[in-house]
Structures are given as C-alpha cells and as structure tokens.
Design an enzyme around this catalytic site. Structure first.
Site, mmCIF file in Angstrom:
data_model
loop_
_atom_site.group_PDB
_atom_site.id
_atom_site.type_symbol
_atom_site.label_atom_id
_atom_site.label_comp_id
_atom_site.label_asym_id
_atom_site.label_seq_id
_atom_site.Cartn_x
_atom_site.Cartn_y
_atom_site.Cartn_z
ATOM 1 N N VAL A 22 0.827 -1.207 0.000
ATOM 2 C CA VAL A 22 0.000 0.000 0.000
ATOM 3 C C VAL A 22 0.866 1.265 0.000
ATOM 4 O O VAL A 22 0.652 2.192 -0.780
ATOM 5 C CB VAL A 22 -0.967 -0.016 1.215
ATOM 6 N N ASP A 40 10.197 3.175 6.502
ATOM 7 C CA ASP A 40 9.842 1.778 6.801
ATOM 8 C C ASP A 40 10.808 1.292 7.864
ATOM 9 O O ASP A 40 12.022 1.484 7.745
ATOM 10 C CB ASP A 40 9.933 0.908 5.546
ATOM 11 N N ARG A 45 13.959 -3.921 3.812
ATOM 12 C CA ARG A 45 13.052 -3.397 2.777
ATOM 13 C C ARG A 45 13.661 -2.138 2.127
ATOM 14 O O ARG A 45 13.685 -1.995 0.917
ATOM 15 C CB ARG A 45 11.693 -3.071 3.423
ATOM 16 N N THR A 92 -2.110 -4.979 9.356
ATOM 17 C CA THR A 92 -3.035 -5.191 10.480
ATOM 18 C C THR A 92 -3.462 -6.669 10.475
ATOM 19 O O THR A 92 -4.550 -7.008 10.016
ATOM 20 C CB THR A 92 -4.265 -4.264 10.361
ATOM 21 N N THR A 127 -6.373 -1.320 7.308
ATOM 22 C CA THR A 127 -7.735 -1.771 7.607
ATOM 23 C C THR A 127 -7.866 -2.042 9.106
ATOM 24 O O THR A 127 -7.056 -2.785 9.673
ATOM 25 C CB THR A 127 -8.026 -3.072 6.828
ATOM 26 N N CYS A 266 -6.311 -9.926 3.653
ATOM 27 C CA CYS A 266 -7.477 -9.020 3.709
ATOM 28 C C CYS A 266 -8.759 -9.811 3.943
ATOM 29 O O CYS A 266 -9.314 -9.793 5.038
ATOM 30 C CB CYS A 266 -7.577 -8.218 2.414
ATOM 31 N N ARG A 336 1.765 -14.352 1.417
ATOM 32 C CA ARG A 336 1.343 -14.227 2.815
ATOM 33 C C ARG A 336 0.030 -14.966 3.034
ATOM 34 O O ARG A 336 -0.931 -14.788 2.290
ATOM 35 C CB ARG A 336 1.171 -12.752 3.176
HETATM 36 N N1 LIG Z 1 -1.857 -5.470 0.046
HETATM 37 C C1 LIG Z 1 -3.088 -5.187 -0.332
HETATM 38 O O1 LIG Z 1 -3.520 -5.591 -1.400
HETATM 39 C C2 LIG Z 1 -3.996 -4.325 0.529
HETATM 40 C C3 LIG Z 1 -5.148 -3.806 -0.049
HETATM 41 C C4 LIG Z 1 -5.987 -3.012 0.715
HETATM 42 C C5 LIG Z 1 -5.688 -2.771 2.058
HETATM 43 N N2 LIG Z 1 -4.566 -3.308 2.608
HETATM 44 C C6 LIG Z 1 -4.297 -3.003 4.021
HETATM 45 O O2 LIG Z 1 -3.235 -2.052 4.069
HETATM 46 C C7 LIG Z 1 -2.414 -2.274 5.208
HETATM 47 C C8 LIG Z 1 -0.969 -2.467 4.771
HETATM 48 O O3 LIG Z 1 -0.884 -3.668 4.033
HETATM 49 P P1 LIG Z 1 0.320 -3.997 3.038
HETATM 50 O O4 LIG Z 1 -0.122 -5.133 2.209
HETATM 51 O O5 LIG Z 1 0.800 -2.766 2.370
HETATM 52 O O6 LIG Z 1 1.437 -4.496 4.068
HETATM 53 P P2 LIG Z 1 2.954 -4.878 3.714
HETATM 54 O O7 LIG Z 1 3.320 -5.973 4.632
HETATM 55 O O8 LIG Z 1 3.123 -5.053 2.246
HETATM 56 O O9 LIG Z 1 3.766 -3.567 4.085
HETATM 57 C C9 LIG Z 1 3.802 -2.984 5.298
HETATM 58 C C10 LIG Z 1 5.169 -2.329 5.508
HETATM 59 O O10 LIG Z 1 5.097 -1.625 6.734
HETATM 60 C C11 LIG Z 1 6.333 -1.777 7.425
HETATM 61 N N3 LIG Z 1 6.061 -1.520 8.826
HETATM 62 C C12 LIG Z 1 5.406 -2.294 9.710
HETATM 63 N N4 LIG Z 1 5.299 -1.670 10.894
HETATM 64 C C13 LIG Z 1 5.894 -0.468 10.752
HETATM 65 C C14 LIG Z 1 6.105 0.620 11.608
HETATM 66 N N5 LIG Z 1 5.643 0.618 12.842
HETATM 67 N N6 LIG Z 1 6.767 1.692 11.140
HETATM 68 C C15 LIG Z 1 7.232 1.716 9.881
HETATM 69 N N7 LIG Z 1 7.056 0.713 8.999
HETATM 70 C C16 LIG Z 1 6.393 -0.366 9.442
HETATM 71 C C17 LIG Z 1 6.770 -3.183 7.104
HETATM 72 O O11 LIG Z 1 8.165 -3.322 7.278
HETATM 73 C C18 LIG Z 1 6.308 -3.335 5.651
HETATM 74 O O12 LIG Z 1 7.347 -3.008 4.731
HETATM 75 C C19 LIG Z 1 -3.045 -3.450 5.947
HETATM 76 O O13 LIG Z 1 -3.936 -2.984 6.901
HETATM 77 C C20 LIG Z 1 -3.795 -4.183 4.838
HETATM 78 O O14 LIG Z 1 -4.866 -4.944 5.344
HETATM 79 C C21 LIG Z 1 -3.705 -4.065 1.874
#
Ligand SMILES: NC(=O)c1ccc[n+]([C@@H]2O[C@H](COP(=O)([O-])OP(=O)(O)OC[C@H]3O[C@@H](n4cnc5c(N)ncnc54)[C@H](O)[C@@H]3O)[C@@H](O)[C@H]2O)c1
Length: 421
Positions: A22, A40, A45, A92, A127, A266, A336
């Site tokens: 995201v 990050d 990463r 989340t 989310t 999700c 994942r």
């Molecule tokens: N991937 C999808 O398709 C998608 C779609 C819609 C919503 N979401 C929601 O968006 C959110 C993020 O999902 P994602 O898929 O991007 O996750 P992800 O795992 O791809 O990326 C999250 C990043 O955040 C970093 N991170 C974690 N904790 C941190 C912190 N405290 N400070 C700084 N960096 C931190 C991690 O190192 C990681 O690189 C979730 O709530 C997910 O449910 C994801």
C-alpha cells in the site's frame, strides 16, 4: 494546519509510514506532486528498494531510481522530522486466536508521537475495525501529550483498495473513500488525495469509512463461503458446480462468486476484526464467523477431493503430480497466508513425486521445497496429474501442452479439465 487547506510542496511535508504493497505506490505517486518522505522500520526493505528491487513487483526500476535520487526513503525515523501529515500504511494482521493485532499501527503512532507538532494530521490507511483510529490516537497521542483531538492534532482515515496484480483497477482510477475528524482536516485530506486520484467518496465520519472497508471484504468472504458450501453439497449429488454457476450467472442479478481457498491478508483476516468489535459491544457476528469457518475448512475438503480425483484416474501414491501456483492469488508475488502452500504441504505428505511451480517463487520457498520445486515449465509430459491452484497469466497457454494429462482445476481456468472444484 492553521487554516491552510491548500497543500503545496513548500507548506507541507508528508510522511508515509510503511512502504509495502500500500505505502510504496502511494509514495511513488504522491511524490510527483508533494514534498513526501517514506519511512519503513525494516532496513532490509529499504536496502532492497535502494538496490532498485521492489520484491512486491509494484514499482519499476525507473521509478525506484527517481525515489532514490530524491533521497526520500529511509529506515531511520529522523526522516520524519518536520512532517505535518503522517500517513500510516502498516499491516493489520490477527494473532493466533484470530483477534486483531494492532501492534504495528500502535508502533507507528508511537513513532509519530516523537515528532508530532501542534496542528499535525495523521491519516490511517490500514484496515481496522470501526472506532480503532480514534481509539488508538486517544490511547497513544492524547495519553502521552497534552494534545487533544481536533484542538491540537487531527485525524483522517482512508482505506486502501489496491489490488496487486490487477492492471485495470489501480490506485489512480479506483474511487477512494476519505474521511477526517473535522471539516478543517477533511479539506486537507481531500486536497491531498484529489491531486492524483480521480474519484473520491467523502464518508461522513471516520467510523463510516472504517466500516465501509471492512464490509467490502466481509461481503466477499461470506459469499465465497456460501459458494464453497454449495460446491461440496452439489459434489455429493454429482452435479458439477462449474456448470451450475454458468447457468445461474445468466440471471441479471446473480452474484459472480466462485469456490476456492481464501488466503492472503485481507478477505480472510478483516472479518475477524469486525467480529472482535462485535463481541466487545455485545453484538452478534454469527454469519460472519460461520463464513470464516467454512472457508477455513476448505483446505481439507479440497485436499480430499483432489486425492479422490487422483484415485479415479487409477493413479497411485507414486503418481507424478504437478501443482501449479502457490501465491494466495494470481499475478502477484504475495505468498502471505497462502492456503495454496498449505494445500501443497498436505499433498506432499501423501505423494512422493509431487512438484510445485509458481512464476513468482521466492528464495525461501525454493530452499524450503528444494527437490519439490519445478523451476521451468518444461518437460511437462513427465507428469501423470496436474493441479491448477492459481490462475497466473503465465498458465493461460499451458492447456495445449498438457491436454493429455488429467487436470484438477480449482479455478475453472481451462476449458476441458478432467476435474473441477
Ligand atoms: N496489500 C493489499 O492488497 C492491501 C489492499 C488493501 C488494504 N490493505 C491493508 O493495508 C495495510 C498495509 O498492508 P500492506 O499489504 O501494504 O502491508 P505490507 O506488509 O506489504 O507492508 C507494510 C510495511 O510496513 C512496514 N512496517 C510495519 N510496521 C511499521 C512501523 N511501525 N513503522 C514503519 N514501517 C512499518 C513493514 O516493514 C512493511 O514493509 C493493511 O492494513 C492491509 O490490510 C492491503
């Protein structure tokens, strides 16, 4: 934020916290218009992004080069100095008891706390259950400072709808729901997103925006559960689900859901967030949890059905089997919470000569399943049975090459497969 609703490169510094599926595309797009930095906490990463590698395969080399040239990504929190808007895009997940695990969001808010100034705005994109954004901000910001929401700091919530691997529905053209804690902050949120996103929907409150996201995924989960239940009910009656759905779909208002395993982070996770909140307030979430249970039980049911189909073709446990697709969904390198990996593991216990293939295979999976991995789709004639678990585009042309081999098609992908889910 003192009355300024027009964000420019000079009057606002924006931080994106969490550069995953995201956060990174959001950084890549918004940096074209605003003064944005990306933080990050995972140095690995950041290192790989600096080496021009996005292991999620969402951003190409030329964009990564531009991000690096601007020196706007870091795993050092000091990059957040001087920011006025913080956008949180961290995972989340749920814990082993399927309860919301908000550790990472809280961690991100604690990081922001170190830099938060009067009038700053925090926008959450992750989310969460309804009420969580305000709840977390009160617990972390208000408790540890003398700041009060809408007096000294502001909140926004804008759920993300990106669908990695989907070229048609992307961050720019999908309608984005936005919300904020008051009118003033809503203007800023609107100003930011409307610069690079075509359509916005303004939700009347943060709780409405949070709820809207969570029910999008619950609706999918429950509908898939219904189709999954029907699939096995009709299998008992020897009536093929694929053909039933083809017929039903001809009605104008029939919803086009297919049976399958629900993995990822999700659809299979978000229902637990709302169920948790329902329990906290003494409300029911029976159907939501029933859907989850049905979908969780699918691995065993599909595994038994595959074994039954292999037996039907008179093959033994010595049969040579190819398992196509390990990601949780098609055309993206996301493993994942992939139920396809668990399905493969369960078949691996039964069949000695089973290989898996996936065009997005990463090194850790290659190491874990070493001798059970097929690296290239050559010499397919050696296999007695094929299981198609993920409809990666790369498999589209495969059918001609394997037309003599029985296929168990979990995705209704090929025209004349011997077995369908
Ligand atoms: N991937 C999808 O398709 C998608 C779609 C819609 C919503 N979401 C929601 O968006 C959110 C993020 O999902 P994602 O898929 O991007 O996750 P992800 O795992 O791809 O990326 C999250 C990043 O955040 C970093 N991170 C974690 N904790 C941190 C912190 N405290 N400070 C700084 N960096 C931190 C991690 O190192 C990681 O690189 C979730 O709530 C997910 O449910 C994801």
């Amino acid at each position: 934020m003192s009355g300024i609703s027009n964000i420019t490169k000079s009057n606002y510094k924006i931080a994106i916290i969490g550069l995953g599926y995201v956060g990174l595309p959001l950084l890549n797009l918004s940096t074209k218009y605003f003064n944005v930095v990306g933080y990050d906490k995972n140095p690995y990463r950041i290192d790989s992004l600096k080496k021009l590698k996005d292991y999620n395969k969402q951003i190409g080399i030329s964009d990564l080069k531009k991000l690096n040239k601007k020196k706007i990504i870091s795993s050092d929190i000091n990059i957040l100095k001087g920011c006025n808007i913080y956008i949180v895009t961290v995972p989340t997940p749920v814990n082993i008891r399927n309860q919301p695990d908000l550790k990472l969001v809280k961690n991100a808010f604690n990081t922001i706390l170190k830099f938060l100034k009067k009038d700053d705005l925090i926008i959450l994109e992750s989310t969460v259950y309804p009420g969580a954004t305000v709840e977390i901000s009160k617990k972390i910001i208000e408790k540890n400072t003398n700041f009060i929401l809408n007096k000294n700091f502001y909140l926004g919530y804008s759920p993300e709808r990106i669908n990695p691997g989907d070229k048609k529905n992307n961050i720019k053209n999908v309608t984005k729901v936005i919300s904020a804690s008051n009118k003033k902050s809503l203007n800023i949120v609107k100003n930011f997103y409307s610069t690079f996103i075509k359509n916005l929907h303004v939700a009347e409150s943060i709780e409405i925006a949070e709820s809207s996201k969570i029910i999008e995924n619950i609706q999918r989960d429950v509908n898939i559960a219904l189709i999954n239940e029907l699939t096995f009910l009709f299998k008992k009656m020897n009536i093929p689900m694929k053909q039933i759905l083809e017929a039903s779909r001809t009605k104008w208002n029939f919803l086009d859901f297919r049976p399958g395993l629900v993995g990822g982070h999700c659809i299979g996770i978000d229902p637990y967030y709302l169920a948790y909140q329902a329990k906290r307030i003494g409300a029911k979430s029976d159907l939501i949890l029933a859907g989850r249970n049905i979908n969780n039980l699918m691995i065993n049911k599909v595994s038994s059905d595959i074994i039954k189909s292999i037996k039907k073709t008179k093959l033994s446990i010595n049969a040579k089997i190819l398992f196509l697709g390990l990601t949780f969904k098609e055309n993206c390198p996301d493993f994942r919470n992939s139920k396809n990996i668990i399905l493969f593991q369960s078949l691996l216990k039964k069949y000695k000569h089973i290989h898996a293939h996936d065009p997005y295979l990463n090194n850790s999976l290659k190491i874990e399943y070493k001798e059970n991995i097929l690296k290239k789709l050559t010499d397919l004639k050696q296999y007695d049975f094929i299981i198609l678990a993920v409809k990666h585009n790369q498999y589209k042309t495969l059918y001609k090459k394997i037309s003599d081999i029985p296929v168990y098609d979990m995705k209704y992908f090929f025209k004349n497969s011997s077995f369908y889910l």
